[in-house]
Design a protein around this motif. Structure first.
Motif, PDB file in Angstrom:
ATOM      1  N   THR A 159      34.029  54.749  35.879  1.00  0.00           N
ATOM      2  CA  THR A 159      35.071  53.745  36.076  1.00  0.00           C
ATOM      3  C   THR A 159      34.644  52.431  35.451  1.00  0.00           C
ATOM      4  OG1 THR A 159      35.755  54.807  38.140  1.00  0.00           O
ATOM      5  CG2 THR A 159      36.475  52.544  37.780  1.00  0.00           C
ATOM      6  N   ILE A 160      35.502  51.893  34.596  1.00  0.00           N
ATOM      7  CA  ILE A 160      35.223  50.654  33.875  1.00  0.00           C
ATOM      8  C   ILE A 160      36.212  49.595  34.316  1.00  0.00           C
ATOM      9  CG2 ILE A 160      35.165  49.568  31.595  1.00  0.00           C
ATOM     10  CD1 ILE A 160      34.666  52.894  30.945  1.00  0.00           C
ATOM     11  N   ASN A 161      35.695  48.502  34.830  1.00  0.00           N
ATOM     12  CA  ASN A 161      36.524  47.422  35.353  1.00  0.00           C
ATOM     13  C   ASN A 161      36.814  46.423  34.234  1.00  0.00           C
ATOM     14  OD1 ASN A 161      37.672  45.216  36.704  1.00  0.00           O
ATOM     15  ND2 ASN A 161      36.466  45.585  38.551  1.00  0.00           N
ATOM     16  N   LEU A 162      37.991  46.573  33.617  1.00  0.00           N
ATOM     17  CA  LEU A 162      38.363  45.685  32.526  1.00  0.00           C
ATOM     18  C   LEU A 162      38.552  44.252  33.018  1.00  0.00           C
ATOM     19  CD1 LEU A 162      40.925  47.960  30.646  1.00  0.00           C
ATOM     20  CD2 LEU A 162      38.540  47.534  30.051  1.00  0.00           C
ATOM     21  N   GLY A 163      39.001  44.099  34.244  1.00  0.00           N
ATOM     22  CA  GLY A 163      39.144  42.759  34.809  1.00  0.00           C
ATOM     23  C   GLY A 163      37.816  42.040  34.888  1.00  0.00           C
ATOM     24  N   ALA A 164      36.758  42.775  35.235  1.00  0.00           N
ATOM     25  CA  ALA A 164      35.423  42.166  35.306  1.00  0.00           C
ATOM     26  C   ALA A 164      34.922  41.805  33.914  1.00  0.00           C
ATOM     27  CB  ALA A 164      34.452  43.124  35.993  1.00  0.00           C
ATOM     28  N   ILE A 165      35.213  42.643  32.922  1.00  0.00           N
ATOM     29  CA  ILE A 165      34.817  42.328  31.544  1.00  0.00           C
ATOM     30  C   ILE A 165      35.514  41.052  31.077  1.00  0.00           C
ATOM     31  CG2 ILE A 165      34.933  43.116  29.146  1.00  0.00           C
ATOM     32  CD1 ILE A 165      34.554  45.979  30.189  1.00  0.00           C
ATOM     33  N   ALA A 166      36.808  40.946  31.360  1.00  0.00           N
ATOM     34  CA  ALA A 166      37.549  39.729  30.988  1.00  0.00           C
ATOM     35  C   ALA A 166      36.997  38.514  31.720  1.00  0.00           C
ATOM     36  CB  ALA A 166      39.031  39.914  31.291  1.00  0.00           C
ATOM     37  N   ASP A 167      36.652  38.678  32.985  1.00  0.00           N
ATOM     38  CA  ASP A 167      36.071  37.565  33.751  1.00  0.00           C
ATOM     39  C   ASP A 167      34.727  37.133  33.167  1.00  0.00           C
ATOM     40  OD1 ASP A 167      38.191  37.369  35.465  1.00  0.00           O
ATOM     41  OD2 ASP A 167      37.213  38.379  37.151  1.00  0.00           O
ATOM     42  N   ASN A 168      33.927  38.100  32.739  1.00  0.00           N
ATOM     43  CA  ASN A 168      32.642  37.760  32.126  1.00  0.00           C
ATOM     44  C   ASN A 168      32.852  36.960  30.843  1.00  0.00           C
ATOM     45  OD1 ASN A 168      31.117  38.994  34.132  1.00  0.00           O
ATOM     46  ND2 ASN A 168      30.929  40.930  33.037  1.00  0.00           N
ATOM     47  N   TRP A 169      33.846  37.365  30.044  1.00  0.00           N
ATOM     48  CA  TRP A 169      34.135  36.603  28.824  1.00  0.00           C
ATOM     49  C   TRP A 169      34.584  35.174  29.165  1.00  0.00           C
ATOM     50  CZ3 TRP A 169      38.592  34.248  27.011  1.00  0.00           C
ATOM     51  CH2 TRP A 169      38.506  33.745  25.703  1.00  0.00           C
ATOM     52  N   LEU A 224      28.963  40.714  28.413  1.00  0.00           N
ATOM     53  CA  LEU A 224      30.359  41.073  28.703  1.00  0.00           C
ATOM     54  C   LEU A 224      30.426  42.324  29.561  1.00  0.00           C
ATOM     55  CD1 LEU A 224      31.970  40.577  25.174  1.00  0.00           C
ATOM     56  CD2 LEU A 224      32.045  38.989  27.109  1.00  0.00           C
ATOM     57  N   TYR A 225      29.496  43.227  29.344  1.00  0.00           N
ATOM     58  CA  TYR A 225      29.532  44.529  30.006  1.00  0.00           C
ATOM     59  C   TYR A 225      28.682  44.568  31.270  1.00  0.00           C
ATOM     60  CZ  TYR A 225      31.360  45.137  25.370  1.00  0.00           C
ATOM     61  OH  TYR A 225      32.080  44.956  24.214  1.00  0.00           O
ATOM     62  N   GLY A 226      28.234  43.380  31.709  1.00  0.00           N
ATOM     63  CA  GLY A 226      27.538  43.287  32.987  1.00  0.00           C
ATOM     64  C   GLY A 226      26.038  43.370  32.907  1.00  0.00           C
ATOM     65  N   LEU A 227      25.462  43.531  31.711  1.00  0.00           N
ATOM     66  CA  LEU A 227      24.007  43.520  31.589  1.00  0.00           C
ATOM     67  C   LEU A 227      23.499  42.097  31.758  1.00  0.00           C
ATOM     68  CD1 LEU A 227      23.566  45.966  28.578  1.00  0.00           C
ATOM     69  CD2 LEU A 227      23.549  46.494  31.016  1.00  0.00           C
ATOM     70  N   ASN A 228      22.300  41.962  32.248  1.00  0.00           N
ATOM     71  CA  ASN A 228      21.778  40.643  32.611  1.00  0.00           C
ATOM     72  C   ASN A 228      21.264  39.896  31.382  1.00  0.00           C
ATOM     73  OD1 ASN A 228      20.701  38.391  33.814  1.00  0.00           O
ATOM     74  ND2 ASN A 228      19.299  39.476  35.160  1.00  0.00           N
ATOM     75  N   PRO A 229      21.899  38.772  31.009  1.00  0.00           N
ATOM     76  CA  PRO A 229      21.420  38.006  29.861  1.00  0.00           C
ATOM     77  C   PRO A 229      20.231  37.114  30.197  1.00  0.00           C
ATOM     78  CG  PRO A 229      23.343  36.942  30.790  1.00  0.00           C
ATOM     79  CD  PRO A 229      23.133  38.207  31.588  1.00  0.00           C
ATOM     80  N   THR A 230      19.890  37.025  31.469  1.00  0.00           N
ATOM     81  CA  THR A 230      18.771  36.192  31.923  1.00  0.00           C
ATOM     82  C   THR A 230      17.827  37.043  32.770  1.00  0.00           C
ATOM     83  OG1 THR A 230      20.062  35.478  33.849  1.00  0.00           O
ATOM     84  CG2 THR A 230      20.168  34.097  31.900  1.00  0.00           C
ATOM     85  N   PRO A 231      17.060  37.942  32.150  1.00  0.00           N
ATOM     86  CA  PRO A 231      16.241  38.891  32.913  1.00  0.00           C
ATOM     87  C   PRO A 231      15.256  38.250  33.870  1.00  0.00           C
ATOM     88  CG  PRO A 231      16.370  39.543  30.615  1.00  0.00           C
ATOM     89  CD  PRO A 231      16.962  38.182  30.695  1.00  0.00           C
ATOM     90  N   GLU A 232      14.890  36.991  33.636  1.00  0.00           N
ATOM     91  CA  GLU A 232      13.947  36.327  34.526  1.00  0.00           C
ATOM     92  C   GLU A 232      14.629  35.711  35.741  1.00  0.00           C
ATOM     93  OE1 GLU A 232      11.712  33.532  32.275  1.00  0.00           O
ATOM     94  OE2 GLU A 232      10.851  35.037  30.929  1.00  0.00           O
ATOM     95  N   ALA A 233      15.952  35.829  35.828  1.00  0.00           N
ATOM     96  CA  ALA A 233      16.709  35.243  36.939  1.00  0.00           C
ATOM     97  C   ALA A 233      17.786  36.228  37.387  1.00  0.00           C
ATOM     98  CB  ALA A 233      17.333  33.919  36.507  1.00  0.00           C
ATOM     99  N   THR A 289      30.449  45.833  35.750  1.00  0.00           N
ATOM    100  CA  THR A 289      31.675  46.347  35.129  1.00  0.00           C
ATOM    101  C   THR A 289      31.811  47.863  35.166  1.00  0.00           C
ATOM    102  OG1 THR A 289      30.712  46.542  32.909  1.00  0.00           O
ATOM    103  CG2 THR A 289      31.636  44.389  33.527  1.00  0.00           C
ATOM    104  N   VAL A 290      30.736  48.564  35.490  1.00  0.00           N
ATOM    105  CA  VAL A 290      30.737  50.027  35.372  1.00  0.00           C
ATOM    106  C   VAL A 290      30.315  50.669  36.683  1.00  0.00           C
ATOM    107  CG1 VAL A 290      29.756  52.006  34.141  1.00  0.00           C
ATOM    108  CG2 VAL A 290      30.169  49.860  32.917  1.00  0.00           C
TER     109      VAL A 290
END
Length: 369
Positions: A8-18, A225-234, A241-242
């Protein structure tokens, strides 16, 4: 069995991340979207459509064929720009024109070829990528002066974007970040003597969080955008999203010592309760995930037991109370991230998402469900 499996892919969450990234960048900068590799395995047509509806107008793909497909998906958005990160091969020039694609020129030879081609063929503005220290794709900065001198009209009229790529943006204290930034700034200053209006792009997902100097005019997030952490130290600032939950096929109560799975690599001492679920390495679940992978059932974390098979996995559900015969064990979701599962398998969240198998039906949520 495979017909029961879906992600299940949450397109709303992807849009929110953008939207969150665009807000962070501010009104004077543009947040693009990297949707290569089928939008990191989540579905290019669906993901790009939701991002375009949210306001995204600049997309990045890997190659011309991806760009052509994306253009067909976004026909109703006439002002969308599509950049092709691997540039344009000889013989694909007309396809770039037909689908209004913007090649990212990645070598001196490609710059010369495209500059010659565009003397007779009008098309979308192109981009030029510089190698500022990653040594992957890009024109070496040392070649830049000669190219500017050889093709001043081309640089002034046809090149709309100058970009480079950060090698260590997810390590904010790595010295290469500052070195690449300085190299890019120097090259940009040189190019702007020929084309004062050219835009610049350096920041990927993690680069957006390095500070304003890295953000320039256009940012190119993908992973965030896809929910991966861009700040691995935080703590991860992005929404999950998935969700991938695997149906339980069978449970088994064991006592004493029992081996589980191929190679008798795992041994449990009873009494234990085991659950076998549908899904395996044929569905993109890494065989290397044992022994660190965990799932979640009825709010309880459950460990993987034994090797991952082609079509099944086994979990120890001893600590889970109640009837679970028709249950599902979640291996991706709000509480178990792709980053965590990647780490368990000795890889990264990017690979977890892009390896999700074709047997997994993609189901989409359009809102904030």
């Amino acid at each position: 069995m495979s017909s029961r499996l879906s992600v299940t892919i949450n397109l709303g969450a992807i849009a929110d991340n953008w939207r969150q990234l665009q807000h962070r960048l501010g009104a004077n900068r543009e947040c693009g979207a990297v949707v290569k590799a089928n939008a990191y395995g989540l579905g290019m047509a669906e993901v790009a459509g939701c991002l375009a509806a949210a306001g995204c107008r600049t997309f990045f793909v890997a190659n011309v064929s991806e760009g052509a497909f994306l253009r067909s998906c976004l026909q109703s958005y006439s002002r969308v720009c599509i950049y092709v990160l691997q540039g344009v091969e000889a013989g694909s020039e007309q396809e770039c024109l037909d689908f209004r694609l913007r090649p990212v020129l990645i070598s001196e030879a490609m710059v010369r070829r495209w500059a010659s081609f565009t003397k007779e063929h009008a098309g979308e503005p192109c981009a030029v990528k510089l190698n500022t220290g990653m040594n992957r794709l890009g024109v070496d900065v040392g070649s830049l002066p000669a190219l500017l001198e050889a093709f001043p009209a081309f640089w002034g009229q046809q090149v709309g974007l100058l970009l480079s790529h950060l090698a260590c943006a997810d390590e904010p204290h790595h010295p290469l970040n500052a070195q690449q930034l300085a190299s890019f700034e120097q090259a940009l200053a040189r190019v702007r003597k020929v084309n004062a209006q050219i835009k610049a792009s350096l920041a990927n997902s993690s680069g957006i969080f390095l500070g304003e100097r890295y953000c320039f005019d256009v940012a190119r997030p993908g992973a965030a955008l896809y929910g991966l952490n861009p700040t691995p130290e935080a703590k991860n600032p992005m929404r999950s999203t998935v969700r991938l939950a695997l149906p339980i096929l069978q449970t088994r109560n064991v006592s004493g010592e029992n081996y589980v799975g191929y190679g008798a690599e795992a041994c449990v001492s009873g009494p234990r309760r085991l659950a076998v679920v549908a899904g395996g390495y044929a569905d993109g679940i890494f065989r290397a995930a044992f022994p660190k992978m965990v799932g979640r059932l009825n709010g309880v974390r459950v460990p993987l037991v034994g090797r991952v098979s082609m079509d099944t996995l086994t979990f120890d559900i001893t600590e889970v109370e109640g009837d679970v015969e028709n249950g599902q064990i979640e291996i991706l979701g709000d509480y178990i991230s792709a980053d965590a599962q990647g780490a368990a398998a000795g890889t990264i969240g990017y690979e977890v998402l892009t390896r999700l198998g074709d047997r997994l039906r993609r189901a989409y949520l359009s809102g904030a469900e």
